[in-house]
Design an enzyme around this catalytic site. Structure first.
Site, PDB file in Angstrom:
ATOM      1  N   SER A   1     -15.623 -26.993  52.879  1.00  8.76           N
ATOM      2  CA  SER A   1     -16.132 -28.366  52.819  1.00  8.76           C
ATOM      3  C   SER A   1     -15.348 -29.252  53.767  1.00  8.76           C
ATOM      4  O   SER A   1     -14.127 -29.389  53.638  1.00  8.76           O
ATOM      5  CB  SER A   1     -16.002 -28.908  51.391  1.00  8.76           C
ATOM      6  OG  SER A   1     -16.137 -30.317  51.406  1.00  8.76           O
TER       7      SER A   1
ATOM      8  N   HIS B   1     -20.039 -26.645  54.473  1.00 10.09           N
ATOM      9  CA  HIS B   1     -20.485 -27.503  53.366  1.00 10.09           C
ATOM     10  C   HIS B   1     -20.238 -28.965  53.750  1.00 10.09           C
ATOM     11  O   HIS B   1     -19.120 -29.358  54.074  1.00 10.09           O
ATOM     12  CB  HIS B   1     -19.705 -27.130  52.111  1.00 10.09           C
ATOM     13  CG  HIS B   1     -20.133 -27.851  50.876  1.00 10.09           C
ATOM     14  ND1 HIS B   1     -21.250 -27.492  50.141  1.00 10.09           N
ATOM     15  CD2 HIS B   1     -19.598 -28.917  50.232  1.00 10.09           C
ATOM     16  CE1 HIS B   1     -21.375 -28.298  49.102  1.00 10.09           C
ATOM     17  NE2 HIS B   1     -20.389 -29.180  49.132  1.00 10.09           N
TER      18      HIS B   1
ATOM     19  N   ASP C   1     -20.538 -32.811  52.590  1.00 11.91           N
ATOM     20  CA  ASP C   1     -20.658 -33.678  51.414  1.00 11.91           C
ATOM     21  C   ASP C   1     -21.101 -35.071  51.824  1.00 11.91           C
ATOM     22  O   ASP C   1     -20.324 -35.843  52.399  1.00 11.91           O
ATOM     23  CB  ASP C   1     -19.301 -33.759  50.700  1.00 11.91           C
ATOM     24  CG  ASP C   1     -18.982 -32.464  49.972  1.00 11.91           C
ATOM     25  OD1 ASP C   1     -19.766 -32.085  49.090  1.00 11.91           O
ATOM     26  OD2 ASP C   1     -17.957 -31.841  50.304  1.00 11.91           O
TER      27      ASP C   1
ATOM     28  N   MET D   1     -22.001 -38.648  50.726  1.00 10.30           N
ATOM     29  CA  MET D   1     -21.784 -39.551  49.583  1.00 10.30           C
ATOM     30  C   MET D   1     -22.140 -40.975  49.992  1.00 10.30           C
ATOM     31  O   MET D   1     -21.830 -41.395  51.106  1.00 10.30           O
ATOM     32  CB  MET D   1     -20.308 -39.520  49.169  1.00 10.30           C
ATOM     33  CG  MET D   1     -19.771 -38.150  48.849  1.00 10.30           C
ATOM     34  SD  MET D   1     -18.056 -38.278  48.276  1.00 10.30           S
ATOM     35  CE  MET D   1     -17.655 -36.533  48.092  1.00 10.30           C
TER      36      MET D   1
ATOM     37  N   HIS E   1     -24.742 -31.248  50.711  1.00 15.35           N
ATOM     38  CA  HIS E   1     -24.660 -31.611  49.296  1.00 15.35           C
ATOM     39  C   HIS E   1     -24.798 -33.127  49.195  1.00 15.35           C
ATOM     40  O   HIS E   1     -23.899 -33.865  49.571  1.00 15.35           O
ATOM     41  CB  HIS E   1     -23.293 -31.113  48.769  1.00 15.35           C
ATOM     42  CG  HIS E   1     -22.978 -31.517  47.376  1.00 15.35           C
ATOM     43  ND1 HIS E   1     -21.711 -31.377  46.827  1.00 15.35           N
ATOM     44  CD2 HIS E   1     -23.747 -32.053  46.389  1.00 15.35           C
ATOM     45  CE1 HIS E   1     -21.717 -31.801  45.582  1.00 15.35           C
ATOM     46  NE2 HIS E   1     -22.925 -32.229  45.299  1.00 15.35           N
TER      47      HIS E   1
ATOM     48  N   MET F   1     -24.725 -36.414  47.459  1.00 14.33           N
ATOM     49  CA  MET F   1     -24.271 -37.187  46.295  1.00 14.33           C
ATOM     50  C   MET F   1     -24.709 -38.626  46.529  1.00 14.33           C
ATOM     51  O   MET F   1     -23.904 -39.510  46.827  1.00 14.33           O
ATOM     52  CB  MET F   1     -22.748 -37.056  46.154  1.00 14.33           C
ATOM     53  CG  MET F   1     -22.333 -35.713  45.581  1.00 14.33           C
ATOM     54  SD  MET F   1     -20.625 -35.293  45.959  1.00 14.33           S
ATOM     55  CE  MET F   1     -20.859 -34.559  47.570  1.00 14.33           C
TER      56      MET F   1
ATOM     57  N   MET G   1     -21.473 -27.714  39.725  1.00 14.94           N
ATOM     58  CA  MET G   1     -20.236 -28.443  40.032  1.00 14.94           C
ATOM     59  C   MET G   1     -19.161 -27.995  39.046  1.00 14.94           C
ATOM     60  O   MET G   1     -19.378 -27.997  37.828  1.00 14.94           O
ATOM     61  CB  MET G   1     -20.454 -29.957  39.917  1.00 14.94           C
ATOM     62  CG  MET G   1     -21.307 -30.573  41.007  1.00 14.94           C
ATOM     63  SD  MET G   1     -20.735 -30.253  42.694  1.00 14.94           S
ATOM     64  CE  MET G   1     -19.120 -31.032  42.710  1.00 14.94           C
TER      65      MET G   1
ATOM     66  N   ASP H   1     -18.538 -25.444  43.277  1.00 14.45           N
ATOM     67  CA  ASP H   1     -17.935 -26.469  44.133  1.00 14.45           C
ATOM     68  C   ASP H   1     -16.957 -27.306  43.328  1.00 14.45           C
ATOM     69  O   ASP H   1     -17.354 -27.982  42.373  1.00 14.45           O
ATOM     70  CB  ASP H   1     -19.069 -27.345  44.705  1.00 14.45           C
ATOM     71  CG  ASP H   1     -18.597 -28.430  45.654  1.00 14.45           C
ATOM     72  OD1 ASP H   1     -17.394 -28.479  45.999  1.00 14.45           O
ATOM     73  OD2 ASP H   1     -19.453 -29.244  46.061  1.00 14.45           O
TER      74      ASP H   1
END
Ligand code: DX5
Ligand code: ZN
Length: 217
Positions: free
Chosen positions: A6, A29, A31, A33, A62, A64, A133, A171
């Protein structure tokens, strides 16, 4: 097991160089957000697009974010391969997952540690990957929550019983020890942020994860 370093724990000023350090991992990966679904704010499709020429690896995004459906077209154009949306952020889960697939990307559903597997059973036949998660989302460097292991086993059992073939990703708090627990429970993809990028030589940490992910009897 597939490894998914990540970039949340990588040096944001040098992301292209950082992903070069983990070139032998199967996935990268990413993330995303929004400062709303989680407090933290990272990056969006523009950064995915900027990184795309630097890697042939699977870009595992991913999300979020609230309203993840608004971001799907841009992610496709940016070169995302897998898009994961949180059950907790998706009132129209089925529709959102179908849209990801229609755009030609792989669809993933994500559940928080406190969310039971039963609520995503209605979409398990259409997803390519499920992300369990193993910490509450939003931050790197947290401690792996052991109580999520039974959910991983439950999903693995469901997958077997229904002859499905989605990947089971974990994760949060993954290191050379916790990856063994996740693997034993049935996980097939492991995300690791601080464990990989917190080290001087990320590649050595990838090797340690691979050693940990070897079946132990
Ligand atoms: C947390 C993110 C993770 C994060 C994991 O919300 O989804 O991908 O980078 O970080 P570590 O591996 O440090 O727990
Ligand atoms: Zn993540």
């Amino acid at each position: 097991m597939k490894l998914a370093p990540s970039i949340l724990s990588a040096d944001f000023a040098n992301l292209a160089t950082e992903i070069g350090k983990v070139a032998d991992a199967e996935y990268i990966h990413i993330d995303i957000m929004d400062g709303h679904f989680v407090d933290n704010l990272t990056f969006g499709a523009n950064v995915v697009k900027a990184l795309r020429p630097y890697s042939k690896q699977v870009f595992d995004c991913h999300l979020m974010v609230t309203n993840p459906e608004n971001m799907l077209d841009a992610l496709k154009q940016a070169g995302a391969d897998i898009v994961g949306v949180h059950y907790e952020a998706c009132p129209h889960l089925h529709r959102t997952l179908v849209k990801i697939k229609e755009l030609g990307m792989k669809a993933e559903v994500v559940i928080n540690p406190a969310t039971p597997v039963s609520v995503i059973e209605p979409v398990l036949a259409i997803v390519d990957q499920v992300l369990v998660m193993t910490v509450d989302p939003g931050l790197g460097g947290q401690v792996f929550l052991q109580e999520t292991l039974s959910k991983i086993s439950q999903l693995a059992k469901y997958k077997h019983q229904h002859a499905l073939n989605f990947e089971i990703e974990v994760d949060g708090g993954i290191n050379d020890q916790t990856i063994q627990l996740a693997k034993k429970a049935g996980a097939t993809v492991a995300v690791a942020g601080s464990y990989v990028f917190g080290a001087e030589k990320p590649v050595e940490r990838l090797n340690a994860l691979r050693m940990g992910a070897v079946e132990r009897r």
